[in-house]
Design an enzyme around this catalytic site. Sequence first.
Site, PDB file in Angstrom:
ATOM      1  N   HIS A   1      36.628  31.286  49.808  1.00 45.83           N
ATOM      2  CA  HIS A   1      37.476  32.215  50.543  1.00 45.83           C
ATOM      3  C   HIS A   1      38.915  31.709  50.582  1.00 45.83           C
ATOM      4  CE1 HIS A   1      39.234  33.932  54.275  1.00 45.83           C
ATOM      5  NE2 HIS A   1      38.651  35.025  53.816  1.00 45.83           N
TER       6      HIS A   1
ATOM      7  N   TYR B   1      40.884  46.946  31.131  1.00 39.28           N
ATOM      8  CA  TYR B   1      41.878  46.311  31.986  1.00 39.28           C
ATOM      9  C   TYR B   1      41.311  45.084  32.687  1.00 39.28           C
ATOM     10  CZ  TYR B   1      39.591  48.283  36.131  1.00 39.28           C
ATOM     11  OH  TYR B   1      38.688  48.576  37.109  1.00 39.28           O
TER      12      TYR B   1
END
Lengths: 915, 915
Positions: free
Chosen positions: A487, A882
């Site tokens: 995180h 992409y």
Amino acid sequence: MKYVYEFGGNQTEGNSKMKELLGGKGANLAEMCLIGLPVPPGFTISTEACTHYYSNGKNEVLQLLRSEIQDAVKSLEQKTTKKYGDPKNPLLLSVRSGARASMPGMMDTVLNLGINDQVIEGLASDPVRQRMAWDSYRRFIHMYGDVVMGLKPQEQGEEDPFEEIIHRLKGDRGVKLDTELTVDDLKLLCQQYRSKIKERLGHEFPQDPWEQLESAITAVFDSWMGRRAIQYRKINNIPSDWGTAVNVQSMVFGNISDLSSTGVAFTRDPATGEKLFTGEYLINAQGEDVVAGIRTPMQITLEGSKRWAILADVTEDERKKTYPSLEEQMPEMYRQLFAAQNKLEQHYREMQDLEFTVEDQKLWILQTRTGKRTGMAMVKISVDMLDEGLIIEDEVIERNDPAKLDELLHPVFQKEAMAEAKELTRGLPASPGASSGQVVFFAEDAEEWANAGKQVILVRMETSPEDIQGMHSAQGILTSRGGMTSHAAVVARGMGKCGISGAGALHIDYRKRTMEVDGVNIKEGDWISLDGTTGIVYSGKLATVTVSIGGTFERLMKVCSKKAKLRVLANADTPVDAITARKFGAEGIGLCRTEHMFFQEGRIDLVRQMILSHDEAGRVRALDKLLPIQRKDFEEIFEAMKGLPVTIRLLDPPLHEFLPLDEVNERALAQQMGINYEEVLDKVTTLHEMNPMLGHRGCRLANTYPEISIMQSRAIIEAALNLKRRGVEVLPEIMIPLAGISREVIMQIDIIKKTAEEVFAETGERIDYKIGTMIEIPRAALVADRFAQHVDFFSFGTNDLTQMTYGYSRDDFGKFLPVYLSKGILKADPFTTIDQFGVGELVEIGTQRGRTAHPGLKVGVCGEHGGDPESIKFFHRTGLDYVSCSPYRVPIARLVSAQAAVAESRKMEKKNALP
Amino acid sequence: MKYVYEFGGNQTEGNSKMKELLGGKGANLAEMCLIGLPVPPGFTISTEACTHYYSNGKNEVLQLLRSEIQDAVKSLEQKTTKKYGDPKNPLLLSVRSGARASMPGMMDTVLNLGINDQVIEGLASDPVRQRMAWDSYRRFIHMYGDVVMGLKPQEQGEEDPFEEIIHRLKGDRGVKLDTELTVDDLKLLCQQYRSKIKERLGHEFPQDPWEQLESAITAVFDSWMGRRAIQYRKINNIPSDWGTAVNVQSMVFGNISDLSSTGVAFTRDPATGEKLFTGEYLINAQGEDVVAGIRTPMQITLEGSKRWAILADVTEDERKKTYPSLEEQMPEMYRQLFAAQNKLEQHYREMQDLEFTVEDQKLWILQTRTGKRTGMAMVKISVDMLDEGLIIEDEVIERNDPAKLDELLHPVFQKEAMAEAKELTRGLPASPGASSGQVVFFAEDAEEWANAGKQVILVRMETSPEDIQGMHSAQGILTSRGGMTSHAAVVARGMGKCGISGAGALHIDYRKRTMEVDGVNIKEGDWISLDGTTGIVYSGKLATVTVSIGGTFERLMKVCSKKAKLRVLANADTPVDAITARKFGAEGIGLCRTEHMFFQEGRIDLVRQMILSHDEAGRVRALDKLLPIQRKDFEEIFEAMKGLPVTIRLLDPPLHEFLPLDEVNERALAQQMGINYEEVLDKVTTLHEMNPMLGHRGCRLANTYPEISIMQSRAIIEAALNLKRRGVEVLPEIMIPLAGISREVIMQIDIIKKTAEEVFAETGERIDYKIGTMIEIPRAALVADRFAQHVDFFSFGTNDLTQMTYGYSRDDFGKFLPVYLSKGILKADPFTTIDQFGVGELVEIGTQRGRTAHPGLKVGVCGEHGGDPESIKFFHRTGLDYVSCSPYRVPIARLVSAQAAVAESRKMEKKNALP
């Protein structure tokens, strides 16, 4: 079979294209001869000889090479009109390594070969050259004794035996510099060196010049398999079977008199990239003196010299007298050198780093190679050369190194500050950049201290979404746990904030508000500095500098975008992120994580109210209050990205992430909500998960509580319509997270479409929108054909896909990653660079099956890999449409995407060129 | 196109092979006619008519069928010498559904068709038949009014209108049974029924027999799409386009006088499987009376009657007088019936469930079908029929239902007890069996109470390896969290102990030692009962019975083993488990989890000592003490499995599982180890993982701390040598868990081989052993070719593979599994039945790539799926070599494995039989 290739004089057998055979140095020496530059003649023993050496042994190779070498030396004697081993007019030689790829300092060199007790007499007979002669003999015995004969320190910590002798002598003489020793001192040194060799090794320093030459050549071959060389090759992925070439060259001397000099030069400024010939030289000196820093080297050009004087605070008079430029001191030599460097750059179409020597008013070019440069110089030189017509766009793209480009986008520590920096510990280089701050251990403190105008570094064992505001306030983030996609790492990169994760040696004591590492105690408020690019934590405060990126950077990006096939989008959760992303050239937002908005003040209460509701009605009441807030967020993001697609991912994390983590906060929440503490506790207990990563989140949550998706879809569609009404072009895309079963997706699509139609009916207006799904669960990739027909796009979440395909928790992975890397089980952190075999195959399978079931399906990646060069190349090859990465990685991704396209077209050209 | 097929008399057009066209009942009626049994003649309207009905509507179908039906009725009139609708000699008809697959009670039936106000007069003109006639009319109006005309309760809770009328009349008359009503009462009922129909529906009960017939036929078609039928088909996977046939048959009456009777019979005992004709009958009665339970039915055979009398405590005199057998009462009818049932069983080669009626001393067989039976009877009948030469081995295998077999292996609640059982809540049927006990909430209490002679049920939110001893002591395990492969579920199944997991409605309060469910409070010491086969929790204590499995079971297993291709091994961790596994016919141990041994008393301390060590030396000291203990375990297991392979998995769980979970125990541990509490706490904190399932365990641990593998390998090899020395044949196989990268495996193999060679060198003896790897990480399946060349076998760990492929934590999955099942997102719990698309493809890929790289590689499965029938069939098709399951699943796995082999050979036969 031919192993020896001459260069210089009237015969040069190699050229710059023969790097595989002759090594980089040998090929360039030959090339320089071919284009008419003054190179001391010599010959190159090919890399094939080295390969032969390793398969057949020393004796056989020497037998094979001997006559070729003797012929080449004979030819050299003719070219130089000197004779090897002849005291009267001795030819001296240098023997240097030269591999295909540059391996600076990793292999051995022996200079001044060919001196013995007879030759020295001849060499030293010219009084002008006497000192030079004995100094060369002394250096030769030292280098040969070390490199060829192997007289090295016997145990760790012991001084080099030769250095020890010269130190002792300088002490006896009361001098500091080698140059202060007299000719007699040098003679004494030669004697002492040779005694030491005899004493330690039991045999004499060899007097036979041919023995010297052959042994030096095989010593260079041996150094290819030296410990340092092996390590360097490992790090730089250089195959060990390439081997090294050996360059034998006639010696020239820059230290004969004041009519001699030596120096190094760059065809352009390697620091700034400015088109300015630059470099340093010393009168009456040898090459190593220039870099040794004992005497202050002088600038080659007048302009460089004047600039230097201003910085060094030297008056123009003093400069002229004491530090004149080569341009002033030896104008003719300068003219020749300038012409030579110009010729080299035009010839190689690349900035060159060259070495030269002036021996008695004659210029010799000793070496040329592509010059190393800073990131800034890299960009500027490539773009300038495009403008100058030296290179084409494809080459501009190829010549920029993504890792170097990254340096440009983040602050770095000042060089001066680094010199005194004290390393505290190391962790993973989670998010690049450099910053200093006072240590705080709690997110709230980070906010408070920052509001009070302080610079802080937030130090945590690990961070959680609750810490977001504190992370925002901090200059940098340091955690003792977690990997490259923990995180803390992901958020720091997203914020473009410097971060180090998984610094395992750190022991944090939250209660005492201290941390300890290897006996050093750091308490709250102490200053530390983080280098997120290297992962090093320093104690104290270090000054930083930010490189400014200007127009040339934009130019480079434009060239990249023209060539790239893979589009580059950004992961951005807030309007601020979106603006940054756009600034860096993102072609849209590929991942907008709605949950990050939920943690902001005023919102988290509503989220908790929803979670604590007993029934759907209660949840809907709370969600109704969240709706206008979400809508406003989306409006701002849409506004920032007008005209570009914005992919919004529906709520992903498990609900327990939104609840407090300890009793104090749980009690506060209970009071705030006007309910029993037990009720809060019960909810916390019920929502607790053993493995939250594999838990009740993503569309699993949305299929359990459809009201959440309904609210979010409504907020997105309403926001889009509001902007459309104001004339803003909006391209919303709604993304379903964590799907593994086609029914999960179908149910969410039903909810989204139904909600959208309701909004359209209410407002009487419509807007186009797309619906897609994350492919982040291995099963989703395998059954992609069942998903594809229902959606407009796939977005591979390669973070989670890597977690599940490897069975690694990114939060816990840091415990064994270092062991796995050091034992060679893993070659790279798979959360940083995609695993092309396992995870990569799932991406390929998912893409192929998805496109088969739904031709024209848009497919991208929105994991952290979207910003990693190796991974981007893989995604290009896989045919994705992409990648989406953090805003600060967008330029790198654009560059790499262009590089991948160029590499592909080069490959095609090559293929087509085949008969 | 032909839609109507006659049967009986001189013309029968169908046979038992025409079930698709005529339904099961119709086909069997025709077949019985063909083999000469007395069947009341009739005709079958085919399922194609039903299909036509649903695609073209009522009118068109009736137009199409009308003349065929009229012809068939005409033919029926000739066969019976009666006439439909003729008051003088009326033919009455029954109209019944009859689908391809049995759907008992799900569709409609109308009896006694053809009565109207004229016909009743003729029918009732014979005084003997008068009551029967009016009773039939009354029943006919009721059934027709309900089924065809649709007079049903108008709202929920309302009584059936016909039942209401008869209840009222019986109340007026002061009688309880329908049979106590007089003929006049029956006439009155007919009148009141018809008034009600007119009043509620607005039209009259039809008097035209042809209208009655056509409407009854279409009503049966309609009932195919009734709510109940649709639900039943959904549950039983019956396609809705099959349709139902309609059987129209002439009525016969068992309730004319004492010379008539009716009954149901089984050709063998459906409870025990004994080869004993058995069944019940009633004199002067109709079929429904036998099952209604108003009068006590009597036994058909004399032997059955005598046995019944003993159980019912009825004297022989009373039995003869009041409950005589058909054999005694109607010896000729019995003789004919016995011959008929014998003929039926011989003909169908299967135990039959038949219905018969004696009308005026004439026997009629009304229906025959394969009889339902208990698990015990299933096994016995199939094996007996094999011995009798009725069926072949393949059929024995096909006729045994794995789910039924499972019943045999576990205790069940007594039928009587179940009648009064009070359901408390429901959870997942985690481990089959039934048990009662007093509630305890802590594993230590379970042990203590059990040692004190009490029967306990251990109730936990979830269990952990620390609870193993307590689970052993408990009668059953109940958890409020976790799915079918949660720790509790897996361990319970392994122990053969009844278990229910994920009972989410349960609120456990550990502090108060109580639990609450829907307002009911249960405290420690209260009795509850668990049915692990259904997942139902009952309050109070219920008596259980255990079915004994004898020689026939063994016979069945032997037949299975002859046919099966997939070998069946067992998961067994202890010598006791190993003995059980062998008893159930396991062909070896496919998974021996060494860590379970670590939790036993005296051992856990050593494990903790190892974990708390600061360095390798300390760990090795602790491991040295564990070595003899592990060796002894392995010796015992090898001994139990002599001659069969034993696969031992190296340590799998993360180290934190071995540490205490709360402060009290942490402090106790600190004291015991003589170290600071803080030191223990620090270790607990360091080892804590956010997602332990994806954490530092398996070979990741073993590659970090190789000393663990060294100790375990040594223990295995030494144990094997010790036994070999004693002449015991040992086949050790060592298995590496949680590999995802080939280097992980190679490093472990190096350690194992090196250790083995050391032991061989020390002892001067050798033994063969195999090394294999688990394939339980998605990546491992994808890169299986890189693993295969290094190992002797693969064992798919489909539990973990399912966790990671779906991204489901088996511990947390229970939170959304019920929602996912109820919303139809998941069709089955993927931890119970393997997901053939995602997880299954990985098994296929892994197997195929593994075998390609290593021909002859042994491949098996050791997850929970190894004991699941659907999954086993999948593994058979995938070509695996073996499955390994918990000992109690071994017989099921052997059966299913044989079934899969038979199915395959049948398929091949079919294929080869094609032209």
